[in-house]
Motif scaffolding. Structure first.
Motif, PDB file in Angstrom:
ATOM      1  N   HIS A 319     -54.273  10.963 119.838  1.00 35.51           N
ATOM      2  CA  HIS A 319     -55.431  11.729 119.353  1.00 35.51           C
ATOM      3  C   HIS A 319     -55.197  12.209 117.921  1.00 35.51           C
ATOM      4  O   HIS A 319     -56.105  12.147 117.079  1.00 35.51           O
ATOM      5  CB  HIS A 319     -55.678  12.916 120.283  1.00 35.51           C
ATOM      6  CG  HIS A 319     -56.819  13.781 119.877  1.00 35.51           C
ATOM      7  ND1 HIS A 319     -58.106  13.317 119.735  1.00 35.51           N
ATOM      8  CD2 HIS A 319     -56.873  15.105 119.563  1.00 35.51           C
ATOM      9  CE1 HIS A 319     -58.903  14.299 119.372  1.00 35.51           C
ATOM     10  NE2 HIS A 319     -58.176  15.394 119.246  1.00 35.51           N
ATOM     11  N   LEU A 323     -57.452  11.281 114.623  1.00 35.11           N
ATOM     12  CA  LEU A 323     -58.018  12.266 113.707  1.00 35.11           C
ATOM     13  C   LEU A 323     -57.657  11.959 112.262  1.00 35.11           C
ATOM     14  O   LEU A 323     -58.437  12.225 111.343  1.00 35.11           O
ATOM     15  CB  LEU A 323     -57.512  13.667 114.065  1.00 35.11           C
ATOM     16  CG  LEU A 323     -58.020  14.287 115.367  1.00 35.11           C
ATOM     17  CD1 LEU A 323     -57.315  15.609 115.624  1.00 35.11           C
ATOM     18  CD2 LEU A 323     -59.529  14.490 115.336  1.00 35.11           C
ATOM     19  N   HIS A 388     -62.463  10.443 122.624  1.00 36.80           N
ATOM     20  CA  HIS A 388     -62.499  10.902 121.234  1.00 36.80           C
ATOM     21  C   HIS A 388     -62.230   9.744 120.273  1.00 36.80           C
ATOM     22  O   HIS A 388     -62.822   9.690 119.183  1.00 36.80           O
ATOM     23  CB  HIS A 388     -61.493  12.033 121.028  1.00 36.80           C
ATOM     24  CG  HIS A 388     -61.950  13.335 121.604  1.00 36.80           C
ATOM     25  ND1 HIS A 388     -62.707  14.238 120.897  1.00 36.80           N
ATOM     26  CD2 HIS A 388     -61.791  13.879 122.833  1.00 36.80           C
ATOM     27  CE1 HIS A 388     -62.986  15.285 121.653  1.00 36.80           C
ATOM     28  NE2 HIS A 388     -62.439  15.093 122.840  1.00 36.80           N
ATOM     29  N   THR A 637     -52.691  17.923 114.414  1.00 38.22           N
ATOM     30  CA  THR A 637     -53.947  18.299 115.057  1.00 38.22           C
ATOM     31  C   THR A 637     -54.400  19.688 114.631  1.00 38.22           C
ATOM     32  O   THR A 637     -55.586  19.914 114.334  1.00 38.22           O
ATOM     33  CB  THR A 637     -53.783  18.235 116.586  1.00 38.22           C
ATOM     34  OG1 THR A 637     -53.373  16.914 116.966  1.00 38.22           O
ATOM     35  CG2 THR A 637     -55.086  18.566 117.291  1.00 38.22           C
ATOM     36  N   HIS A 640     -55.853  19.611 111.235  1.00 42.21           N
ATOM     37  CA  HIS A 640     -57.225  19.089 111.208  1.00 42.21           C
ATOM     38  C   HIS A 640     -58.229  20.139 111.659  1.00 42.21           C
ATOM     39  O   HIS A 640     -59.328  20.232 111.093  1.00 42.21           O
ATOM     40  CB  HIS A 640     -57.323  17.820 112.057  1.00 42.21           C
ATOM     41  CG  HIS A 640     -57.040  16.587 111.279  1.00 42.21           C
ATOM     42  ND1 HIS A 640     -58.005  15.888 110.607  1.00 42.21           N
ATOM     43  CD2 HIS A 640     -55.875  15.952 111.028  1.00 42.21           C
ATOM     44  CE1 HIS A 640     -57.455  14.866 109.977  1.00 42.21           C
ATOM     45  NE2 HIS A 640     -56.165  14.882 110.223  1.00 42.21           N
ATOM     46  N   ARG A 644     -61.101  21.327 109.071  1.00 42.09           N
ATOM     47  CA  ARG A 644     -62.515  21.254 109.436  1.00 42.09           C
ATOM     48  C   ARG A 644     -63.183  22.611 109.300  1.00 42.09           C
ATOM     49  O   ARG A 644     -64.312  22.733 108.813  1.00 42.09           O
ATOM     50  CB  ARG A 644     -62.650  20.721 110.861  1.00 42.09           C
ATOM     51  CG  ARG A 644     -64.090  20.563 111.319  1.00 42.09           C
ATOM     52  CD  ARG A 644     -64.164  19.869 112.657  1.00 42.09           C
ATOM     53  NE  ARG A 644     -63.643  18.511 112.562  1.00 42.09           N
ATOM     54  CZ  ARG A 644     -63.396  17.733 113.611  1.00 42.09           C
ATOM     55  NH1 ARG A 644     -63.597  18.200 114.832  1.00 42.09           N
ATOM     56  NH2 ARG A 644     -62.953  16.513 113.449  1.00 42.09           N
ATOM     57  N   ARG A 664     -66.760  14.434 109.975  1.00 45.96           N
ATOM     58  CA  ARG A 664     -66.381  13.512 111.029  1.00 45.96           C
ATOM     59  C   ARG A 664     -67.110  12.197 110.780  1.00 45.96           C
ATOM     60  O   ARG A 664     -68.210  12.179 110.228  1.00 45.96           O
ATOM     61  CB  ARG A 664     -66.774  14.072 112.403  1.00 45.96           C
ATOM     62  CG  ARG A 664     -65.972  15.308 112.810  1.00 45.96           C
ATOM     63  CD  ARG A 664     -66.353  15.742 114.205  1.00 45.96           C
ATOM     64  NE  ARG A 664     -67.795  15.959 114.301  1.00 45.96           N
ATOM     65  CZ  ARG A 664     -68.458  16.015 115.460  1.00 45.96           C
ATOM     66  NH1 ARG A 664     -67.839  15.851 116.592  1.00 45.96           N
ATOM     67  NH2 ARG A 664     -69.767  16.214 115.463  1.00 45.96           N
TER      68      ARG A 664
END
Length: 686
Positions: A319, A323, A388, A637, A640, A644, A664
């Motif tokens: 994941h 990302l 995802h 993660t 990110h 964001r 995104r």
């Protein structure tokens, strides 16, 4: 002992420790067949009639060239007027390890130096039946057993090749090893040995006063003698320095191909973000397996290692890669796992990099009853991460062959594997692999997995299946609210378990893994119950002192240092608290808290950027394995999430559009093709 410098290419992986000794050598799978076992391969120098192995007593600086997997090592001994500058790399394309040594002479007198490269192999993990032999065709030394071959060689830049070599036995009849033969500066030249053996090769170099000279060693790895010879010839034709340069160029290109808005955070965090990406790749096998850790020192605690693929750890690392814009690597992991799932729809404890079932301590039979020895969160999180991946990259051709055998099979299992009394997922082992019951983390993961499966079914037009999975997910969330939320504690409990006579009991211990209740979408981070839970966890588990951070749970025994704290701080648990602050609100205070935690984690990184599993609560020194793949994936993660959130704060005040570099992918496509924001055409400045 931590592994300060991992270097690899997906097939060949080498790890160096804090003394710059070579401690792990994996081939042809990352994490499988450690050809050094528990032994150490050394690097030494003879000068002015004195011999020194690099290690204690030296000033050692272990770094990487920025944004590469090429090392930048500086070595100095106070008794020598020399500085050694070393660069190491595993070629990005070929199974070749190269070491370049630049000797800087600080004396006005010419120095005659001999460099020694020691190789102490236990091929395929044991020292029975190995052979090492001088190879007159290449002028190097070949170690082999079965279909594993390693050729060590070297040269002085601008001059000739090896000056000396020797092979011999170790651990037999009182023999310590051939490395002792080097300590007078002269090697015996013994051309072959078999059994338990090691070897040393050497080059001689004259370094003018106040000048420098350069030498190189290399090691090729293959499955035949002819192939290691071919690779040796390639090194000579291309030259070791060229292999170092092309490998550095490759990794710089690789790590900078995506452009998240790292200018929104301090350089220190941006550098660790990129370093985490690079270190993460060293722990990934070419067949798709994402290995938990390749630091073999942990073997001394239980005669086993972390060099396996846990589907949960791998899913969360995949994941993180999704990302960051590396879907091909994540896709390889999902394809790898799809081959492992049981026909009944579950994944077992852990696997070897070649896909074989790995060692386990989860029993199939306990207290007179059969049981599945699984951690259900592993199955669930693969499906959650895969959804995802699909949302980000829309690679329908990749998902299609996984839809029935992986996604629906796992979803059917999760729908049926439930506790009949509570409606929650049936008991399985928790993510810490210590307790069997209904853990909060697993409940959150299963909700996320079933929700993901329902969304897959929706896009593939199977509405009845989608509705069934959604219904089960909703029932699990309702059951969690009824059974895991404990008013008497004013928080969620970490685990429900049954006594031997079937009575359901509550485990009230504070556990950082309750993060999973909101991380996979079951509850909102600003749900008052989540807020109450996370605030209690912070109060009970935050280690206060010289090296603060979040412990796993109260009275954590694993590698515990002293009784003054709830346990040692863990990188992932500390980052989970940052995730909570980032996701629960948009206040400056929340983001500042998260930023402080990210800096705290950066403080715990080794100078090379390597992150451990946990660290000493008083000194900050790394504990347990290092690097831990999950620690680096979690840092990526969390970064990110923060980026964001920061990007949203810089959104267009007119239309609310996030700056293009951090949209995104699905949002970017929508805005680009449907013109939902005039900023696409430059009419607002974001």
């Amino acid at each position: 002992m931590p592994r300060d410098l991992p270097i690899g290419n997906g097939r060949l992986l080498l790890n160096f420790d804090l003394h710059y000794n070579l401690r792990d050598l994996y081939f042809p799978h990352v994490g499988q067949e450690n050809h050094l076992g528990s032994d150490t391969s050394r690097f030494g120098i003879w000068v002015d009639g004195r011999f020194f192995w690099i290690g204690p007593g030296w000033d050692i600086e272990l770094l990487y060239d920025p944004d590469t997997l090429v090392t930048q090592v500086r070595l100095h001994h106070p008794e020598l007027q020399l500085i050694l500058h070393c660069r190491d790399a595993v070629d990005f394309h070929e199974n070749i390890y190269v070491k370049e040594i630049t000797i800087e002479n600080l004396s006005p007198a010419e120095r005659h130096c001999r460099l020694f490269f020691h190789l102490d192999l236990n091929i395929s993990g044991n020292d029975v039946g190995d052979t090492a032999a001088f190879d007159p065709e290449t002028g190097g030394v070949v170690h082999y057993k079965g279909n594993r071959y390693f050729l060590a060689n070297g040269l002085v830049v601008g001059y000739g090749g090896l000056a000396q070599y020797a092979v011999g036995q170790k651990g037999v009849d009182g023999k310590e090893g051939t490395f002792r033969d080097a300590e007078d500066g002269i090697l015996s030249g013994n051309p072959i040995a078999q059994g338990s053996i090691d070897s040393v090769i050497s080059v001689t170099i004259a370094v003018p006063g106040l000048a420098s000279g350069q030498a190189c060693f290399w090691l090729t790895a293959a499955q035949t003698w002819d192939e290691v010879r071919r690779l040796d010839s390639l090194v000579r034709s291309k030259q070791p320095q060229h292999l170092l340069t092309r490998t550095a160029d490759y990794w710089r290109l690789w790590v900078r191909k995506e452009t998240p808005p790292l200018d929104l955070v301090p350089d220190r965090l941006a550098d660790l973000y990129r370093r985490s990406l690079l270190i993460l790749t060293t722990q990934i096998d070419w067949q798709g397996g994402i290995v938990a850790a390749t630091d073999s020192d942990v073997i001394q605690f239980n005669r086993d290692t972390y060099a396996y693929i846990w589907p949960r750890d791998g899913a969360l690392a995949a994941h993180a890669l999704d990302l960051t814009g590396y879907p091909q690597i994540a896709a390889q992991f999902f394809a790898f796992v799809a081959k492992l799932i049981d026909p009944a729809g579950y994944l077992l404890h852990k696997y070897n990099p070649d896909g074989a079932l790995a060692s386990s301590w989860h029993p199939w039979y306990l207290d007179g009853q059969n049981q599945l020895p699984i951690q259900e969160d592993s199955t669930a999180l693969v499906i959650w991460a895969l959804w995802h991946h699909f949302v980000l990259y829309r690679d329908i051709e990749f998902i299609k062959p996984l839809y029935r055998p992986l996604i629906k099979r796992a979803a059917n299992f999760m729908s049926q594997f439930r506790d009949p009394e509570t409606g929650l997922p049936a008991p399985s082992y928790d993510l810490w692999e210590e307790r069997r019951g209904i853990s909060g983390f697993t409940v959150g993961a299963v909700f996320g997995g079933l929700t993901a499966a329902s969304l897959f079914c929706t896009v593939f037009g199977e509405d009845s299946h989608a509705q069934r999975y959604r219904t089960v997910a909703a029932e699990i969330r309702d059951a969690a609210s009824s059974h895991l939320w404990r008013p008497e504690l004013n928080r969620f409990c970490r685990l429900l378990y049954r006594t031997i006579d079937g009575v359901l009991k509550v485990d009230p211990v504070c556990d950082a893994s309750l993060w999973g209740l909101f991380a996979f979408g079951m509850y909102s981070p600003d749900d008052p119950r989540i807020t109450a839970t996370m605030e209690t966890l912070r109060e009970k588990l935050w280690v206060r002192g010289p090296a603060s951070g979040m412990a796993r749970y109260e009275d954590d025994y694993y590698h515990r240092i002293g009784l003054e704290t709830p346990g040692n701080p863990w990188i992932i648990c500390t980052l989970w608290l940052a995730d909570y602050f980032i996701q629960k609100g948009e206040t400056d205070e929340d983001l500042n808290r998260a930023m402080e935690i990210l800096f705290l984690v950066a403080d715990r990184a080794l100078p090379s950027g390597v992150l451990p599993e946990q660290f000493h609560p008083f000194t900050g020194a790394p504990l347990s394995v290092s690097p831990l793949t999950w620690s680096h994936a979690a840092f990526i993660t969390t970064m990110h999430l923060l980026l964001r959130r920061l990007a949203k704060r810089n959104a267009c005040p007119v239309c609310g559009t996030t700056p293009l570099p951090y949209l995104r992918r699905e949002d970017w496509i929508e805005q680009l093709y449907f013109n939902t924001c005039s900023s696409i055409h430059g009419t607002c400045k974001i």
